[in-house]
Design a protein around this motif. Structure first.
Motif, PDB file in Angstrom:
ATOM      1  N   LEU A  16      12.061  12.254  -2.135  1.00 11.33           N
ATOM      2  CA  LEU A  16      11.138  13.006  -2.977  1.00 11.33           C
ATOM      3  C   LEU A  16       9.840  13.282  -2.218  1.00 11.33           C
ATOM      4  CD1 LEU A  16      11.500  11.211  -6.447  1.00 11.33           C
ATOM      5  CD2 LEU A  16      12.842  13.083  -5.481  1.00 11.33           C
ATOM      6  N   PRO A  17       9.221  14.447  -2.437  1.00  8.66           N
ATOM      7  CA  PRO A  17       7.944  14.732  -1.759  1.00  8.66           C
ATOM      8  C   PRO A  17       6.854  13.804  -2.261  1.00  8.66           C
ATOM      9  CG  PRO A  17       8.418  16.402  -3.414  1.00  8.66           C
ATOM     10  CD  PRO A  17       9.652  15.557  -3.303  1.00  8.66           C
ATOM     11  N   VAL A  18       5.994  13.369  -1.340  1.00  8.12           N
ATOM     12  CA  VAL A  18       4.938  12.412  -1.671  1.00  8.12           C
ATOM     13  C   VAL A  18       3.577  12.998  -1.319  1.00  8.12           C
ATOM     14  CG1 VAL A  18       4.004  10.106  -1.269  1.00  8.12           C
ATOM     15  CG2 VAL A  18       6.489  10.475  -1.229  1.00  8.12           C
ATOM     16  N   VAL A  19       2.647  12.889  -2.259  1.00  9.60           N
ATOM     17  CA  VAL A  19       1.256  13.248  -2.027  1.00  9.60           C
ATOM     18  C   VAL A  19       0.448  11.956  -2.088  1.00  9.60           C
ATOM     19  CG1 VAL A  19      -0.763  14.502  -2.888  1.00  9.60           C
ATOM     20  CG2 VAL A  19       1.522  15.533  -3.050  1.00  9.60           C
ATOM     21  N   VAL A  20      -0.346  11.680  -1.051  1.00  8.72           N
ATOM     22  CA  VAL A  20      -1.134  10.457  -1.036  1.00  8.72           C
ATOM     23  C   VAL A  20      -2.596  10.776  -1.324  1.00  8.72           C
ATOM     24  CG1 VAL A  20       0.404   9.254   0.549  1.00  8.72           C
ATOM     25  CG2 VAL A  20      -1.486  10.579   1.458  1.00  8.72           C
ATOM     26  N   VAL A  21      -3.250   9.862  -2.035  1.00  8.63           N
ATOM     27  CA  VAL A  21      -4.667   9.979  -2.353  1.00  8.63           C
ATOM     28  C   VAL A  21      -5.410   8.943  -1.529  1.00  8.63           C
ATOM     29  CG1 VAL A  21      -6.412   9.821  -4.166  1.00  8.63           C
ATOM     30  CG2 VAL A  21      -4.143  10.758  -4.689  1.00  8.63           C
ATOM     31  N   THR A  22      -6.495   9.362  -0.895  1.00  7.46           N
ATOM     32  CA  THR A  22      -7.187   8.479   0.038  1.00  7.46           C
ATOM     33  C   THR A  22      -8.695   8.644  -0.040  1.00  7.46           C
ATOM     34  OG1 THR A  22      -7.508   8.030   2.389  1.00  7.46           O
ATOM     35  CG2 THR A  22      -6.911  10.258   1.814  1.00  7.46           C
ATOM     36  N   GLY A  23      -9.408   7.558   0.286  1.00  2.39           N
ATOM     37  CA  GLY A  23     -10.850   7.635   0.457  1.00  2.39           C
ATOM     38  C   GLY A  23     -11.164   8.200   1.828  1.00  2.39           C
ATOM     39  N   HIS A  24     -12.422   8.602   2.040  1.00  2.43           N
ATOM     40  CA  HIS A  24     -12.814   9.192   3.326  1.00  2.43           C
ATOM     41  C   HIS A  24     -12.477   8.275   4.496  1.00  2.43           C
ATOM     42  CE1 HIS A  24     -14.678  12.714   1.669  1.00  2.43           C
ATOM     43  NE2 HIS A  24     -15.503  12.006   0.910  1.00  2.43           N
ATOM     44  N   ALA A  25     -12.700   6.968   4.318  1.00  4.57           N
ATOM     45  CA  ALA A  25     -12.475   6.020   5.405  1.00  4.57           C
ATOM     46  C   ALA A  25     -10.998   5.782   5.659  1.00  4.57           C
ATOM     47  CB  ALA A  25     -13.168   4.690   5.086  1.00  4.57           C
ATOM     48  N   ASP A  26     -10.140   6.291   4.759  1.00  6.61           N
ATOM     49  CA  ASP A  26      -8.703   6.032   4.886  1.00  6.61           C
ATOM     50  C   ASP A  26      -7.954   7.169   5.557  1.00  6.61           C
ATOM     51  OD1 ASP A  26      -8.957   3.615   3.590  1.00  6.61           O
ATOM     52  OD2 ASP A  26      -8.621   4.480   1.606  1.00  6.61           O
TER      53      ASP A  26
ATOM     54  N   ASP B 254       0.830  -1.198   0.000  1.00  8.07           N
ATOM     55  CA  ASP B 254       0.000   0.000   0.000  1.00  8.07           C
ATOM     56  C   ASP B 254       0.871   1.258   0.000  1.00  8.07           C
ATOM     57  OD1 ASP B 254       0.886   0.470   2.617  1.00  8.07           O
ATOM     58  OD2 ASP B 254      -0.845  -0.513   3.505  1.00  8.07           O
ATOM     59  N   GLY B 255       0.213   2.407  -0.085  1.00  7.40           N
ATOM     60  CA  GLY B 255       0.944   3.660  -0.189  1.00  7.40           C
ATOM     61  C   GLY B 255       1.801   3.959   1.019  1.00  7.40           C
ATOM     62  N   LEU B 256       1.307   3.626   2.212  1.00  6.48           N
ATOM     63  CA  LEU B 256       2.070   3.868   3.434  1.00  6.48           C
ATOM     64  C   LEU B 256       3.359   3.055   3.432  1.00  6.48           C
ATOM     65  CD1 LEU B 256       2.508   4.957   6.265  1.00  6.48           C
ATOM     66  CD2 LEU B 256       0.989   3.166   7.127  1.00  6.48           C
ATOM     67  N   SER B 257       3.244   1.787   3.072  1.00  5.06           N
ATOM     68  CA  SER B 257       4.437   0.932   3.036  1.00  5.06           C
ATOM     69  C   SER B 257       5.424   1.417   1.986  1.00  5.06           C
ATOM     70  CB  SER B 257       4.029  -0.519   2.740  1.00  5.06           C
ATOM     71  OG  SER B 257       3.187  -1.023   3.755  1.00  5.06           O
ATOM     72  N   LEU B 258       4.902   1.955   0.887  1.00  7.26           N
ATOM     73  CA  LEU B 258       5.773   2.497  -0.152  1.00  7.26           C
ATOM     74  C   LEU B 258       6.584   3.676   0.389  1.00  7.26           C
ATOM     75  CD1 LEU B 258       6.827   2.872  -3.024  1.00  7.26           C
ATOM     76  CD2 LEU B 258       4.766   4.221  -3.524  1.00  7.26           C
ATOM     77  N   ILE B 259       5.910   4.582   1.086  1.00  2.46           N
ATOM     78  CA  ILE B 259       6.605   5.746   1.633  1.00  2.46           C
ATOM     79  C   ILE B 259       7.700   5.303   2.591  1.00  2.46           C
ATOM     80  CG2 ILE B 259       6.353   7.808   3.078  1.00  2.46           C
ATOM     81  CD1 ILE B 259       3.458   7.985   1.996  1.00  2.46           C
ATOM     82  N   GLU B 260       7.382   4.355   3.452  1.00  3.51           N
ATOM     83  CA  GLU B 260       8.366   3.873   4.421  1.00  3.51           C
ATOM     84  C   GLU B 260       9.546   3.206   3.718  1.00  3.51           C
ATOM     85  OE1 GLU B 260       5.256   3.045   8.126  1.00  3.51           O
ATOM     86  OE2 GLU B 260       5.763   1.422   6.726  1.00  3.51           O
ATOM     87  N   ALA B 261       9.259   2.434   2.661  1.00  2.00           N
ATOM     88  CA  ALA B 261      10.330   1.768   1.913  1.00  2.00           C
ATOM     89  C   ALA B 261      11.228   2.780   1.211  1.00  2.00           C
ATOM     90  CB  ALA B 261       9.729   0.799   0.897  1.00  2.00           C
ATOM     91  N   LEU B 262      10.622   3.819   0.648  1.00  2.00           N
ATOM     92  CA  LEU B 262      11.402   4.860  -0.018  1.00  2.00           C
ATOM     93  C   LEU B 262      12.316   5.571   0.969  1.00  2.00           C
ATOM     94  CD1 LEU B 262       8.694   6.396  -2.382  1.00  2.00           C
ATOM     95  CD2 LEU B 262      10.722   5.115  -3.095  1.00  2.00           C
ATOM     96  N   ARG B 263      11.799   5.866   2.153  1.00  2.00           N
ATOM     97  CA  ARG B 263      12.613   6.554   3.146  1.00  2.00           C
ATOM     98  C   ARG B 263      13.787   5.671   3.589  1.00  2.00           C
ATOM     99  NH1 ARG B 263      10.375   9.906   0.847  1.00  2.00           N
ATOM    100  NH2 ARG B 263       8.884  11.430   1.662  1.00  2.00           N
ATOM    101  N   ARG B 264      13.542   4.358   3.689  1.00  2.00           N
ATOM    102  CA  ARG B 264      14.635   3.452   4.062  1.00  2.00           C
ATOM    103  C   ARG B 264      15.714   3.427   2.985  1.00  2.00           C
ATOM    104  NH1 ARG B 264      10.324   0.153   5.947  1.00  2.00           N
ATOM    105  NH2 ARG B 264      10.365  -1.060   4.011  1.00  2.00           N
ATOM    106  N   GLN B 265      15.310   3.622   1.735  1.00  2.00           N
ATOM    107  CA  GLN B 265      16.263   3.646   0.628  1.00  2.00           C
ATOM    108  C   GLN B 265      16.927   5.011   0.477  1.00  2.00           C
ATOM    109  OE1 GLN B 265      14.725   2.196  -3.107  1.00  2.00           O
ATOM    110  NE2 GLN B 265      13.896   0.323  -2.220  1.00  2.00           N
TER     111      GLN B 265
END
Length: 208
Positions: free
Chosen positions: A79-89, A64-75
């Protein structure tokens, strides 16, 4: 043609196509990825991920997007990240921002909201780039100082008076003044606050 690149990560082909068309209409360059794993594969290559901002959906098949951000930071990808989410997210999006995302856009979103978020991401990149230029320039100036002048500068950054600096370094206050004048000349500044600013930008800690 705009040289700014947006990396769009979404497992929905229709969404990827729609976002690509919108961003292209505003003259951004666009690279699309059907999954977080696809983007990480590029990021792990010797060439790495081309500079730009990342627009990613929070909920996707696989990573998911959260895991992607964390993986990128570990690497070490900053780069700045904008996430798209549903209301429940929204709680998940807040976690993503804590992990380093700079903004999140709720569905259903307008074209204006997406463009606003992307524009702000590139604005943040410019600020970071300018800050890095200042850091490099400051580091180069500080590197020109003698060891003793560097010690005096570190003490000035810590807010110490000439008498205290002299006592700690085992030199007279008058000698401290001479070193202070010399280091300010080498740094190309006329005031103590300017010298302190350069010292801080070069990574000298107020705490020593």
């Amino acid at each position: 043609m705009n040289t700014l690149l947006v990396h769009v990560v979404d497992d929905d082909e229709a969404v990827r196509r729609s976002l690509a068309m919108l961003l292209d209409s505003m003259h951004y360059r666009v690279a699309t990825y059907p999954s977080a794993e696809a983007l990480l594969t590029i990021a792990a290559t010797p060439e790495g991920l081309e500079a730009g901002c990342i627009l990613v959906d929070v909920r996707m098949e696989g990573m998911d997007g959260l895991s992607l951000i964390e993986a990128l930071r570990r690497q070490g990808v900053g780069l700045p990240v904008v996430v798209v989410t549903g209301h429940a997210d929204v709680p998940l999006a807040v976690r993503a921002m804590r992990a380093g995302a700079m903004d999140f856009v709720e569905k259903p979103y307008s074209e204006e909201r997406i463009l606003e978020a992307v524009g702000a991401a590139f604005g943040a990149m410019r600020v970071v780039d300018q800050r890095r230029v200042l850091e490099l320039q400051s580091e180069a100036r500080v590197a020109s100082l003698s060891p003793r002048e560097s010690e005096v500068l570190a003490a000035l950054v810590a807010g110490k008076a000439n008498k205290v600096i002299g006592f700690e370094l085992g030199i007279s206050p008058r000698t401290v003044e001479v070193h202070r004048a010399n280091l300010m000349e080498k740094l190309g500044v006329r005031s103590l606050p300017e010298a302190v600013r350069i010292g801080l930008a070069a990574g000298i800690s107020p705490g020593g």
